[in-house]
Design an enzyme around this catalytic site. Structure first.
Site, PDB file in Angstrom:
ATOM      1  N   ASP A  68       0.911  -1.108   0.002  1.00 48.51           N
ATOM      2  CA  ASP A  68      -0.072   0.024   0.024  1.00 48.51           C
ATOM      3  C   ASP A  68       0.586   1.382  -0.024  1.00 48.51           C
ATOM      4  O   ASP A  68       1.969   1.079   0.081  1.00 48.51           O
ATOM      5  CB  ASP A  68      -0.895  -0.053   1.171  1.00 48.51           C
ATOM      6  CG  ASP A  68      -0.394  -0.610   2.536  1.00 48.51           C
ATOM      7  OD1 ASP A  68       0.917  -0.644   2.673  1.00 48.51           O
ATOM      8  OD2 ASP A  68      -1.068  -1.001   3.255  1.00 48.51           O
ATOM      9  N   ASN A 137      -7.490  -3.427  14.313  1.00 47.45           N
ATOM     10  CA  ASN A 137      -8.984  -3.732  13.928  1.00 47.45           C
ATOM     11  C   ASN A 137      -9.309  -4.775  12.927  1.00 47.45           C
ATOM     12  O   ASN A 137     -10.220  -5.328  12.405  1.00 47.45           O
ATOM     13  CB  ASN A 137      -9.743  -2.604  13.198  1.00 47.45           C
ATOM     14  CG  ASN A 137      -8.835  -2.065  11.941  1.00 47.45           C
ATOM     15  OD1 ASN A 137      -8.090  -2.706  11.357  1.00 47.45           O
ATOM     16  ND2 ASN A 137      -9.431  -1.051  11.410  1.00 47.45           N
ATOM     17  N   HIS A 139      -7.433  -5.125  10.138  1.00 53.27           N
ATOM     18  CA  HIS A 139      -7.018  -5.048   8.653  1.00 53.27           C
ATOM     19  C   HIS A 139      -5.865  -5.669   8.209  1.00 53.27           C
ATOM     20  O   HIS A 139      -5.033  -5.988   8.882  1.00 53.27           O
ATOM     21  CB  HIS A 139      -7.280  -3.381   8.408  1.00 53.27           C
ATOM     22  CG  HIS A 139      -5.783  -2.694   8.963  1.00 53.27           C
ATOM     23  ND1 HIS A 139      -6.153  -1.418   9.255  1.00 53.27           N
ATOM     24  CD2 HIS A 139      -4.578  -2.845   9.016  1.00 53.27           C
ATOM     25  CE1 HIS A 139      -4.821  -0.908   9.648  1.00 53.27           C
ATOM     26  NE2 HIS A 139      -3.966  -1.847   9.535  1.00 53.27           N
ATOM     27  N   GLU A 144      -9.807  -2.383   5.293  1.00 56.48           N
ATOM     28  CA  GLU A 144     -10.639  -2.136   6.476  1.00 56.48           C
ATOM     29  C   GLU A 144     -11.619  -3.201   6.696  1.00 56.48           C
ATOM     30  O   GLU A 144     -12.314  -3.344   5.840  1.00 56.48           O
ATOM     31  CB  GLU A 144     -10.618  -0.644   6.600  1.00 56.48           C
ATOM     32  CG  GLU A 144      -9.719   0.285   6.590  1.00 56.48           C
ATOM     33  CD  GLU A 144      -8.734   0.400   7.640  1.00 56.48           C
ATOM     34  OE1 GLU A 144      -8.955  -0.386   8.695  1.00 56.48           O
ATOM     35  OE2 GLU A 144      -7.831   1.319   7.846  1.00 56.48           O
TER      36      GLU A 144
HETATM   37  C1  F6R Z   1       1.461  -1.754   6.167  1.00 62.40           C
HETATM   38  C2  F6R Z   1      -0.004  -2.274   6.226  1.00 62.40           C
HETATM   39  C3  F6R Z   1      -0.547  -2.297   7.560  1.00 62.40           C
HETATM   40  C4  F6R Z   1       0.270  -2.639   8.791  1.00 62.40           C
HETATM   41  C5  F6R Z   1      -0.631  -2.860  10.065  1.00 62.40           C
HETATM   42  C6  F6R Z   1       0.173  -3.107  11.215  1.00 62.40           C
HETATM   43  O1  F6R Z   1       1.818  -1.752   4.854  1.00 62.40           O
HETATM   44  O2  F6R Z   1      -0.443  -2.702   5.408  1.00 62.40           O
HETATM   45  O3  F6R Z   1      -1.499  -3.156   7.353  1.00 62.40           O
HETATM   46  O4  F6R Z   1       0.807  -3.905   8.522  1.00 62.40           O
HETATM   47  O5  F6R Z   1      -1.356  -1.519  10.194  1.00 62.40           O
HETATM   48  O6  F6R Z   1       0.921  -1.825  11.586  1.00 62.40           O
HETATM   49  P1  F6R Z   1       2.185  -2.101  12.464  1.00 62.40           P
HETATM   50  O7  F6R Z   1       3.098  -2.921  12.007  1.00 62.40           O
HETATM   51  O8  F6R Z   1       2.820  -0.592  12.621  1.00 62.40           O
HETATM   52  O9  F6R Z   1       1.455  -2.577  13.845  1.00 62.40           O
END
Ligand code: F6R
Length: 243
Positions: A68, A137, A139, A144
């Site tokens: 992303d 959450n 995702h 989401e």
């Molecule tokens: C990042 C991504 C997100 C993260 C997720 C966890 O490219 O796609 O889905 O993997 O938000 O984030 P952290 O690792 O910061 O807890």
């Protein structure tokens, strides 16, 4: 098939989670890697850099796709995911930048950028190994929780939880972009092997729900239960609620 690797320390998670990527590169130098940003994979990238520095792997023929990218930040913006990848991985290895793909969130034609990204993924046959973190959450990438999920690369509105979680990386929370481009659930599920990493007690409940709860779009990570080769790496805290 689900393989859970419960490890005692965060360092051990980083080391073990790097394993499937390192062995894929050793088997096939032109491996396609799917990469994530956020706090979780930084240690894994450190392990990849160390293996590269020791001469155990090369990225000279590899291809990478990131999950992303924010919309509206230039690639030089310190919070853009392109910048993050440069800092945490690309600048330290021999990966040719023309094969380091991220969605283009800095264009005016976002629909075209999404379509092009999916075509590029398809032309390389989707990642051999995909790295994933998980949001509180549920995702994955920026898919989401919702009543419906989108299959392919698309534009998303970030939820308040995600904006709040990501605000820690910005000096001013107002600067956190409200939109991003993300690979879709189907794009992610096409990876041959998935490496899902969770660390810390704040991920314990969601990792249990994702792996052992019902499969539902309100917990996008639960769809990973349907993947044929899912490897989950957790430290003792994130794994504390697993059966
Ligand atoms: C990042 C991504 C997100 C993260 C997720 C966890 O490219 O796609 O889905 O993997 O938000 O984030 P952290 O690792 O910061 O807890």
């Amino acid at each position: 098939m689900l393989h859970i690797h419960r490890l005692t320390s965060v360092d051990e998670v980083d080391r073990q989670a790097a394993g499937p990527l390192i062995s894929a590169l050793q088997r096939r130098p032109d491996t396609v890697l799917g990469l994530a940003t956020g706090g979780t994979p930084i240690g894994l990238y450190r392990e990849l850099i160390a293996a590269y520095t020791r001469g155990e792997i090369s990225f000279a023929q590899a291809v990478t796709f990131n999950l992303d990218e924010y919309i509206g930040l230039s690639s030089e913006h310190p919070q853009s995911y392109r910048y993050y990848m440069e800092q945490n991985l690309f600048a330290h290895i021999d990966l040719p930048r023309e094969r380091a793909f991220l969605p283009n969130g800095a264009t005016s034609d976002l629909a075209l950028a999404c379509e092009r990204y999916e075509q590029q993924l398809e032309s390389y046959g989707y990642p051999d190994v995909q790295v994933l973190g998980i949001g509180h959450n549920g995702h994955i990438a920026f898919n989401e929780p919702a009543d419906e999920l989108q299959a392919d690369t698309h534009v998303v509105q970030l939820t308040d939880t995600t904006i709040a979680a990501n605000a820690r990386f910005f000096t001013n929370p107002q600067e956190v972009p409200r939109q991003a481009i993300t690979m879709g659930i189907a794009s992610i599920m096409k990876a041959k092997t998935i490496v899902l990493i969770a660390k810390g007690s704040d991920k314990a409940a969601i990792i249990r729900e994702a792996l052992f709860g019902p499969i539902r779009t309100q917990c996008p990570a639960s769809l990973l239960q349907l993947h044929p080769d899912l490897h989950v790496f957790v430290d003792s805290e994130a794994g504390s609620e697993l059966p």
